[in-house]
Design a protein around this motif. Structure first.
Motif, short mmCIF file in Angstrom:
data_model
loop_
_atom_site.label_atom_id
_atom_site.label_comp_id
_atom_site.label_asym_id
_atom_site.label_seq_id
_atom_site.Cartn_x
_atom_site.Cartn_y
_atom_site.Cartn_z
N ALA A 28 0.75 -1.32 0.13
CA ALA A 28 0.10 -0.08 0.13
C ALA A 28 0.86 1.22 -0.08
O ALA A 28 0.59 2.13 0.82
CB ALA A 28 -1.06 0.01 1.27
N ARG A 29 1.89 1.34 -0.79
CA ARG A 29 2.80 2.38 -1.01
C ARG A 29 2.54 3.37 -1.88
O ARG A 29 1.92 2.93 -3.03
CB ARG A 29 4.18 1.95 -0.92
CG ARG A 29 4.48 1.01 -2.25
CD ARG A 29 5.97 0.63 -2.38
NE ARG A 29 6.17 -0.02 -3.59
CZ ARG A 29 5.92 -1.25 -3.77
NH1 ARG A 29 5.43 -1.97 -3.05
NH2 ARG A 29 6.53 -1.77 -4.96
N ARG A 30 2.73 4.56 -1.65
CA ARG A 30 2.71 5.68 -2.99
C ARG A 30 4.04 6.03 -3.77
O ARG A 30 3.88 6.80 -4.45
CB ARG A 30 2.07 6.76 -2.19
CG ARG A 30 0.70 6.79 -1.60
CD ARG A 30 0.22 8.10 -0.93
NE ARG A 30 1.13 8.38 0.13
CZ ARG A 30 1.90 9.50 0.25
NH1 ARG A 30 1.97 10.42 -0.59
NH2 ARG A 30 2.73 9.76 1.49
N TYR A 31 5.08 5.38 -3.20
CA TYR A 31 6.40 5.64 -3.65
C TYR A 31 7.32 4.52 -3.40
O TYR A 31 7.15 3.87 -2.66
CB TYR A 31 6.95 6.88 -2.86
CG TYR A 31 8.21 7.24 -3.10
CD1 TYR A 31 8.75 7.97 -4.29
CD2 TYR A 31 9.62 6.63 -2.18
CE1 TYR A 31 10.17 8.50 -4.34
CE2 TYR A 31 10.52 7.06 -2.67
CZ TYR A 31 11.05 8.01 -3.51
OH TYR A 31 12.34 8.12 -3.91
N THR A 32 8.10 4.30 -4.56
CA THR A 32 8.94 3.25 -4.39
C THR A 32 10.55 3.79 -4.80
O THR A 32 10.62 4.11 -6.02
CB THR A 32 8.66 2.08 -5.51
OG1 THR A 32 7.69 1.66 -5.32
CG2 THR A 32 9.80 1.03 -5.50
N PRO A 33 11.37 3.75 -3.89
CA PRO A 33 12.61 4.30 -4.27
C PRO A 33 13.67 3.62 -5.09
O PRO A 33 13.57 2.28 -5.00
CB PRO A 33 13.27 4.28 -2.75
CG PRO A 33 12.44 3.05 -1.88
CD PRO A 33 11.10 3.04 -2.53
N ASP A 34 14.29 3.92 -5.79
CA ASP A 34 15.32 3.49 -6.92
C ASP A 34 16.63 3.44 -6.38
O ASP A 34 17.40 3.27 -7.24
CB ASP A 34 14.93 3.77 -8.02
CG ASP A 34 15.19 5.13 -8.52
OD1 ASP A 34 15.50 5.81 -7.57
OD2 ASP A 34 15.06 5.62 -9.57
N TYR A 35 16.99 3.75 -5.13
CA TYR A 35 18.16 3.97 -4.59
C TYR A 35 18.42 3.77 -3.18
O TYR A 35 17.48 3.47 -2.49
CB TYR A 35 18.73 5.85 -4.76
CG TYR A 35 17.65 6.57 -4.12
CD1 TYR A 35 18.14 7.07 -2.83
CD2 TYR A 35 16.46 6.83 -4.54
CE1 TYR A 35 17.36 7.75 -2.09
CE2 TYR A 35 15.79 7.79 -4.04
CZ TYR A 35 16.04 8.25 -2.72
OH TYR A 35 15.31 8.97 -1.85
#
Length: 282
Positions: A28-35
């Motif tokens: 249920a996330r609004r953001y996915t980090p790529d770092y």
């Protein structure tokens, strides 16, 4: 293990996040980090900008798995404190264990979520535990909903910390719904404000900074400098391309704080709220 320090307290960053892209993220996330935002990188930012201590806040995309945050606290226990995200049915014993690891509060990130009913039994039990531990409850929600949330929390007797100026819209000025009402609640003595994330105030860079500069004296008057804390919001999720640690330090300088207010926001107030020990008290 990162280099750590205990005293003196040169400055406390009251809001930052650490994480790795390899961690299990909540669905249920609004953001996915790529770092990766590692503890070593964070501590290097503190040292580079003349700060010494920090508060790590559980990011929403990690849900209630606070293990990465707790591991970070263990690497620099005198230098760091933590704010966790927990399930409502967490036990008192689990919270107590976190307290021994440097946790001083829970975060309710309510952005994009239905407003909770704090009269429900599970909330009441949880907030009872928080009050017994003398922790704080951190609220992240748009300003129009904050007064009713704060009023619902006041009877529990907990310290209430509002994120990022209360997430007002800088384009609407101080008279927007909820903002003055929130300021009025500063007289309760239970409310704290994070002077942080100016870039999240919905306007352009000029509008956001002008709004922050205009409302800081109002916050100082209504809450008092002893209940204002500054935070970097590192690593500035969703704004990484435009914002860095140096930029938020420049925004802090642009606020034009008096030396006494700067001392309060960066040392005295967060030391009290997050239970850092000032050198003269050791």
């Amino acid at each position: 293990m990162p280099h750590t320090r205990t005293a003196p307290i040169l400055g406390i960053d009251s809001h930052a996040h650490v994480f790795s892209r390899d961690l299990q993220l909540t669905s249920a996330r609004r953001y996915t980090p790529d770092y990766d935002a590692t503890l070593a990188l964070y501590l290097a930012n503190l040292a580079r900008h003349g700060l010494s201590h920090g508060v790590l806040v559980q990011p929403s995309f990690l849900g209630t798995d606070n293990s990465y945050l707790l591991a970070a606290l263990a690497q620099a226990p005198e230098q760091l404190r933590g704010v966790v995200v927990v399930a409502r049915d967490i036990s008192r014993a689990e919270l107590q264990a976190m307290a021994t690891q440097g946790v001083t509060g829970i975060r309710l990130n309510l952005m994009g979520k239905p407003l909770p009913d704090f009269t429900e039994p599970e909330w009441q039990v949880l907030f009872g535990h928080i009050a017994e531990l003398d922790w704080h409850i951190e609220l992240h929600r748009q300003v129009e909903d904050l007064p009713q949330l704060v009023r619902a929390l006041l009877p529990f007797g907990c310290k209430i910390v509002v994120d990022h100026f209360g997430r007002p819209d800088a384009r609407l000025g101080v008279n927007q719904p909820g903002f003055i009402e929130l300021l009025d609640l500063g007289t309760t003595g239970q409310l704290w404000m994070k002077v942080s994330a100016i870039y999240r105030l919905a306007g352009d860079a000029r509008q956001n900074l002008e709004f922050a500069c205009s409302v800081l004296p109002l916050l100082e008057q209504s809450l008092g400098p002893q209940r204002l804390v500054w935070g970097s919001d590192w690593p500035h999720t969703q704004h990484e391309q435009d914002v860095g640690y140096g930029a938020v330090m420049e925004q802090l300088r642009a606020l034009g704080c008096s030396e006494s207010l700067r001392q309060a926001m960066l040392v005295d107030s967060p030391a009290q709220l997050f239970r850092f020990v000032l050198p003269e008290n050791t």
